[in-house]
Each structure stands twice: as C-alpha cells, then as structure tokens.
Design a protein around this motif. Sequence first.
Motif, PDB file in Angstrom:
ATOM      1  N   LEU A   1      36.459  48.201  26.896  1.00  0.00           N
ATOM      2  CA  LEU A   1      37.602  47.627  27.609  1.00  0.00           C
ATOM      3  C   LEU A   1      38.266  48.681  28.484  1.00  0.00           C
ATOM      4  CD1 LEU A   1      39.220  45.552  24.717  1.00  0.00           C
ATOM      5  CD2 LEU A   1      37.389  44.913  26.292  1.00  0.00           C
ATOM      6  N   LYS A   2      39.132  48.205  29.377  1.00  0.00           N
ATOM      7  CA  LYS A   2      39.907  49.084  30.251  1.00  0.00           C
ATOM      8  C   LYS A   2      40.706  50.097  29.418  1.00  0.00           C
ATOM      9  CE  LYS A   2      43.297  48.208  33.917  1.00  0.00           C
ATOM     10  NZ  LYS A   2      43.750  47.107  34.782  1.00  0.00           N
ATOM     11  N   SER A   3      41.164  49.659  28.254  1.00  0.00           N
ATOM     12  CA  SER A   3      41.951  50.524  27.360  1.00  0.00           C
ATOM     13  C   SER A   3      41.083  51.559  26.658  1.00  0.00           C
ATOM     14  CB  SER A   3      42.636  49.654  26.301  1.00  0.00           C
ATOM     15  OG  SER A   3      41.649  48.926  25.588  1.00  0.00           O
TER      16      SER A   3
ATOM     17  N   ASP B   1      46.743  35.641  35.927  1.00  0.00           N
ATOM     18  CA  ASP B   1      45.659  36.608  35.700  1.00  0.00           C
ATOM     19  C   ASP B   1      44.701  36.059  34.655  1.00  0.00           C
ATOM     20  OD1 ASP B   1      44.233  38.868  36.250  1.00  0.00           O
ATOM     21  OD2 ASP B   1      45.664  40.285  35.445  1.00  0.00           O
ATOM     22  N   ASP B   2      43.641  36.826  34.379  1.00  0.00           N
ATOM     23  CA  ASP B   2      42.608  36.321  33.482  1.00  0.00           C
ATOM     24  C   ASP B   2      42.879  36.631  32.019  1.00  0.00           C
ATOM     25  OD1 ASP B   2      42.278  39.014  33.982  1.00  0.00           O
ATOM     26  OD2 ASP B   2      40.109  38.931  34.238  1.00  0.00           O
ATOM     27  N   VAL B   3      43.232  37.891  31.730  1.00  0.00           N
ATOM     28  CA  VAL B   3      43.283  38.303  30.330  1.00  0.00           C
ATOM     29  C   VAL B   3      44.330  39.394  30.173  1.00  0.00           C
ATOM     30  CG1 VAL B   3      41.348  39.903  30.684  1.00  0.00           C
ATOM     31  CG2 VAL B   3      41.809  39.118  28.402  1.00  0.00           C
TER      32      VAL B   3
ATOM     33  N   ALA C   1      45.975  45.477  26.937  1.00  0.00           N
ATOM     34  CA  ALA C   1      47.030  46.475  26.736  1.00  0.00           C
ATOM     35  C   ALA C   1      48.222  46.233  27.664  1.00  0.00           C
ATOM     36  CB  ALA C   1      46.466  47.870  26.962  1.00  0.00           C
ATOM     37  N   GLY C   2      48.067  45.352  28.638  1.00  0.00           N
ATOM     38  CA  GLY C   2      49.185  44.996  29.518  1.00  0.00           C
ATOM     39  C   GLY C   2      49.302  45.857  30.766  1.00  0.00           C
ATOM     40  N   THR C   3      48.351  46.761  30.999  1.00  0.00           N
ATOM     41  CA  THR C   3      48.420  47.654  32.160  1.00  0.00           C
ATOM     42  C   THR C   3      48.426  46.851  33.472  1.00  0.00           C
ATOM     43  OG1 THR C   3      47.114  49.178  30.860  1.00  0.00           O
ATOM     44  CG2 THR C   3      47.351  49.707  33.186  1.00  0.00           C
TER      45      THR C   3
HETATM   46  O1  PRP Z   1      45.849  44.246  29.816  1.00  0.00           O
HETATM   47  P1  PRP Z   1      44.923  45.281  30.381  1.00  0.00           P
HETATM   48  O2  PRP Z   1      44.593  46.372  29.398  1.00  0.00           O
HETATM   49  O3  PRP Z   1      45.369  45.794  31.720  1.00  0.00           O
HETATM   50  O4  PRP Z   1      43.487  44.615  30.579  1.00  0.00           O
HETATM   51  C1  PRP Z   1      43.282  43.396  31.204  1.00  0.00           C
HETATM   52  C2  PRP Z   1      43.005  43.555  32.678  1.00  0.00           C
HETATM   53  O5  PRP Z   1      41.782  44.291  32.816  1.00  0.00           O
HETATM   54  C3  PRP Z   1      40.961  43.629  33.765  1.00  0.00           C
HETATM   55  O6  PRP Z   1      41.307  43.999  35.056  1.00  0.00           O
HETATM   56  P2  PRP Z   1      40.689  45.205  35.842  1.00  0.00           P
HETATM   57  O7  PRP Z   1      41.787  46.141  36.185  1.00  0.00           O
HETATM   58  O8  PRP Z   1      39.528  45.766  35.077  1.00  0.00           O
HETATM   59  O9  PRP Z   1      40.306  44.618  37.207  1.00  0.00           O
HETATM   60  P3  PRP Z   1      39.460  43.498  37.904  1.00  0.00           P
HETATM   61  O10 PRP Z   1      40.366  42.304  37.930  1.00  0.00           O
HETATM   62  O11 PRP Z   1      39.291  44.127  39.220  1.00  0.00           O
HETATM   63  O12 PRP Z   1      38.181  43.259  37.146  1.00  0.00           O
HETATM   64  C4  PRP Z   1      41.305  42.173  33.594  1.00  0.00           C
HETATM   65  O13 PRP Z   1      40.976  41.453  34.757  1.00  0.00           O
HETATM   66  C5  PRP Z   1      42.798  42.210  33.318  1.00  0.00           C
HETATM   67  O14 PRP Z   1      43.543  42.084  34.513  1.00  0.00           O
END
Ligand code: PRP
Length: 225
Positions: A25-27, A129-131, A134-136
């Motif tokens: 994951l991004k986190s 947004d999609d998901v 961690a909320g970043t």
């Molecule tokens: O709550 P977080 O920890 O931030 O993780 C969730 C975010 O991570 C992914 O985005 P990403 O920045 O990877 O970008 P993308 O939409 O360009 O795929 C996903 O689309 C969410 O927006």
Amino acid sequence: MHDHRSRFLQLALRAQALRFGEFTLKSGRTSPYFFNAGRFDSGVALAGLAGCYADAIEAAATAGVIGEFDLLFGPAYKGIPLATALACEYARRGRDLPVAFNRKEAKAHGEGGSLIGAPLDGRRVLIVDDVITAGTAIREALGIIDQAGGSVAGIVIALDRQEAVDPSRSRRSAAQTVAIEYGLPVVAVASLADLLVLAGDSSDLAGQHERLLAYRAEYGSSPDA
Ligand SMILES: O=P(O)(O)OC[C@H]1O[C@H](OP(=O)(O)OP(=O)(O)O)[C@H](O)[C@@H]1O
Ligand SMILES: O=C(O)c1cc(=O)[nH]c(=O)[nH]1
C-alpha cells in the motif's frame, strides 16, 4: 447489508477491481487484498459504480449524515473518472452538478495551474475518491480545496479499509480521524467489515476470509476508537 454495499462488492469482484494476494500500500503496509478502481474500465462498469456512490450518498443524506453540496471534486488520479462518472449519474437522475479535479503536476503552459473544471471558490464540495487507508490522499485534497476557496461538505469513497493509522497508539482509522479532526462526514459505499461478511458467506472466498481476519486483527480500526 445495504443493497448498494453488496452490489458494489459484487461489481468490484466481477471487474477484478477487488483482488486477493499480497499488495504493498501507499502507507507501506502489506495487504492481503487491494481495491483497484482503475479496473472499472468501461462505460458500463463506471456507470454501475457511480450508481453505487449515488445510492450511498442518498442513504447518508436520508440518515442526516451528510448535508448539502454543490460541486464534486475528484483527487488525481483515480478520483478524476469517479467524480466525472458520478456527475454523469447525477445528470441521469436530473441534477446537473459542477465537477472539478486536480493535476498531480502543475501545468506551466496554456491555461496553467493544477485545477481543472468548475471553480471551487464559494462552493460546498463533496470529495469523491476510491479508497481511504491512512488518509494521506484525503488530507491533500482538503488542502487543495481550502486553497482554492471552497468549503468541504463531506467525503465519499467506495471502500473504507477501516485501518488504524498507527495501531501501536490507537485503533482509530483515517476516516474516523478525518471525521473528528475536520468535523466532516466520511461516507463509504462499503467497508472492510462488509467485505468480511461477503467473504464469510461465499465458498469462493472461503480461503480469503481467514487472511482478511488476520489482517484486521493486526491493523483494523475499532468502531468506538
Ligand atoms: O488513504 P491513503 O493512505 O492516502 O491511501 C489511499 C489513496 O491511495 C491511492 O492513491 P494514489 O495516491 O496511490 O494515487 P492514484 O489515484 O494516482 O492511484 C488511492 O487511490 C487513494 O486515493
Ligand atoms: O492504501 C492504498 O494505497 C490503497 C489501497 C487499496 O485498496 N487501493 C488503492 O488504490 N490504494
């Protein structure tokens, strides 16, 4: 389970937007499942998904969880087609909503800047947004909207992964933290809890259920944290 929740999970499984395996994951966490909204990659698939978002928003509005909004904002990148598809779904339901989104890298020529679409100034913005993990991504979007003069009315996501941001300190999820810190409603079409119900009831997903439970035991948030 609300109709839009199970419908969304079924659509996501069918589109292979919801996959099981080992994902970073991004986190930085390693997860046994991943939601890739990019796999809603046709007009019919996106329209089905947008219908789930609209139904979840309607249920939240009926329950008094979410108030009025007058613009949809999709954070780059995956939020862009989601907000756009949702605007089309609202048009289909008789409401013409402005839509806007950002670039990850500002453009230095032509119209320039990093915002595209309807002006945010003075608008009550619903972030699409999609998901949320961690909320970043959501925090970034909140900053962008604030800078552009909009006020945020709420956040709608397809999947709340219900993960504690820092499980060694508290079992509060990113969605809970954003809701408390900013006083904003966070509406999810479905959550890890819904996925667990589905996996528990499905013989096809029986093997995944245990792994999801183990992941939740390690990283899951608590509803009253
Ligand atoms: O709550 P977080 O920890 O931030 O993780 C969730 C975010 O991570 C992914 O985005 P990403 O920045 O990877 O970008 P993308 O939409 O360009 O795929 C996903 O689309 C969410 O927006
Ligand atoms: O946390 C993430 O980076 C993440 C999780 C997930 O399920 N889907 C996604 O696009 N990003």
